[in-house]
Design a protein around this motif. Structure first.
Motif, short mmCIF file in Angstrom:
data_model
loop_
_atom_site.label_atom_id
_atom_site.label_comp_id
_atom_site.label_asym_id
_atom_site.label_seq_id
_atom_site.Cartn_x
_atom_site.Cartn_y
_atom_site.Cartn_z
N GLN A 56 0.82 -1.21 0.00
CA GLN A 56 0.00 0.00 0.00
C GLN A 56 0.86 1.26 0.00
O GLN A 56 0.53 2.24 -0.66
CB GLN A 56 -0.95 0.01 1.21
CG GLN A 56 -2.08 -0.96 1.09
CD GLN A 56 -2.98 -0.67 -0.10
OE1 GLN A 56 -3.15 0.45 -0.54
NE2 GLN A 56 -3.56 -1.72 -0.65
N PHE A 57 1.98 1.24 0.72
CA PHE A 57 2.87 2.40 0.71
C PHE A 57 3.53 2.58 -0.67
O PHE A 57 3.74 3.71 -1.12
CB PHE A 57 3.92 2.31 1.81
CG PHE A 57 3.39 2.66 3.17
CD1 PHE A 57 2.90 3.93 3.43
CD2 PHE A 57 3.35 1.73 4.18
CE1 PHE A 57 2.40 4.27 4.67
CE2 PHE A 57 2.85 2.05 5.43
CZ PHE A 57 2.37 3.32 5.68
N LYS A 58 3.85 1.48 -1.33
CA LYS A 58 4.41 1.58 -2.69
C LYS A 58 3.37 2.16 -3.64
O LYS A 58 3.69 3.02 -4.46
CB LYS A 58 4.87 0.20 -3.19
CG LYS A 58 6.10 -0.33 -2.51
CD LYS A 58 6.44 -1.72 -3.03
CE LYS A 58 7.60 -2.32 -2.29
NZ LYS A 58 7.88 -3.70 -2.75
N ILE A 59 2.13 1.68 -3.53
CA ILE A 59 1.05 2.21 -4.37
C ILE A 59 0.85 3.69 -4.07
O ILE A 59 0.66 4.49 -4.99
CB ILE A 59 -0.25 1.41 -4.15
CG1 ILE A 59 -0.08 -0.01 -4.65
CG2 ILE A 59 -1.44 2.08 -4.82
CD1 ILE A 59 -1.16 -0.97 -4.20
N MET A 60 0.91 4.06 -2.80
CA MET A 60 0.77 5.46 -2.41
C MET A 60 1.86 6.31 -3.07
O MET A 60 1.59 7.42 -3.54
CB MET A 60 0.86 5.59 -0.89
CG MET A 60 0.70 7.00 -0.37
SD MET A 60 0.87 6.98 1.43
CE MET A 60 1.18 8.70 1.73
N GLY A 61 3.07 5.78 -3.14
CA GLY A 61 4.15 6.51 -3.79
C GLY A 61 3.91 6.71 -5.28
O GLY A 61 4.13 7.80 -5.82
N VAL A 62 3.41 5.67 -5.94
CA VAL A 62 3.11 5.78 -7.38
C VAL A 62 2.00 6.80 -7.62
O VAL A 62 2.10 7.67 -8.49
CB VAL A 62 2.72 4.39 -7.96
CG1 VAL A 62 2.17 4.51 -9.36
CG2 VAL A 62 3.90 3.45 -7.92
N ILE A 63 0.94 6.71 -6.82
CA ILE A 63 -0.18 7.64 -6.96
C ILE A 63 0.26 9.06 -6.63
O ILE A 63 -0.15 10.02 -7.29
CB ILE A 63 -1.37 7.20 -6.06
CG1 ILE A 63 -1.89 5.84 -6.51
CG2 ILE A 63 -2.47 8.23 -6.05
CD1 ILE A 63 -2.42 5.80 -7.93
N TYR A 64 1.14 9.21 -5.64
CA TYR A 64 1.65 10.54 -5.30
C TYR A 64 2.37 11.17 -6.49
O TYR A 64 2.14 12.34 -6.81
CB TYR A 64 2.60 10.46 -4.10
CG TYR A 64 3.32 11.76 -3.82
CD1 TYR A 64 2.66 12.82 -3.22
CD2 TYR A 64 4.65 11.94 -4.19
CE1 TYR A 64 3.30 14.02 -3.00
CE2 TYR A 64 5.30 13.13 -3.96
CZ TYR A 64 4.62 14.17 -3.37
OH TYR A 64 5.26 15.36 -3.14
#
Length: 173
Positions: A56-64
């Motif tokens: 989820q943190f990796k996905i958050m980074g991509v979305i950011y």
């Protein structure tokens, strides 16, 4: 209600203070096979939950990054901070990028800023598509499943038991 809260806090303190004594007392009454199985399940649960949050943190980074680029193109003030806030909301189970971008687009539409409204909708669609493509792969890798199985079991788990069911069912296979 106050008595319940006080008793709950005291019980939590005593459980923490006497943790080792409680564990050894319980272990005396349980078989070695049961303890080994419980420990294995606990380790798998910690691995699954940890892997899920790492993904989820990796996905958050991509979305950011996507949101930051989009907001910079749209010339939004404090784009880095707004992108972080929206990406954080996207990480939460019920919320997503649409929680902010859709109402923002509607407000811009009603104020006559059509370019910004269309930009917000395009940014929402792009972030949504990327999120749906990246999530099964990253969660599957972090938890240890192939992407299709991860997507399937996350969906089934979510339908059966909300977010906890999604995490547990995707790990149990």
């Amino acid at each position: 209600m106050i008595v319940g809260i006080v008793v709950g806090l005291l019980a939590a303190y005593f459980f923490i203070a006497d943790k080792d004594k409680l564990i050894t007392g319980v272990e005396k009454h349980l078989s070695a096979g049961f303890l080994a199985k419980t420990e294995r399940i606990y380790k798998q649960l910690v691995h699954a939950v940890g892997g899920y949050f790492k993904a989820q943190f990796k996905i958050m980074g991509v979305i950011y990054v996507i949101l930051l680029i989009g907001l910079l193109i749209l010339r939004v003030d404090f784009a880095w901070l707004i992108a972080f806030g929206i990406a954080f909301l996207d990480m939460l189970p019920v919320f997503g990028t649409g929680t902010v971008l859709c109402p923002w687009a509607v407000i811009k539409l009603f104020t006559g800023d059509y370019k910004m409204a269309v930009g917000m909708i395009v940014l929402y669609v792009v972030s949504l598509v990327v999120h749906q493509i990246v999530q099964p792969k990253l969660i599957g890798d972090s938890v240890g499943l192939d992407p299709f199985a991860s997507l399937l079991f996350m969906f089934i788990g979510y339908r059966v038991g909300s977010v906890v069911g999604m995490i547990l069912l995707s790990r149990s296979v």
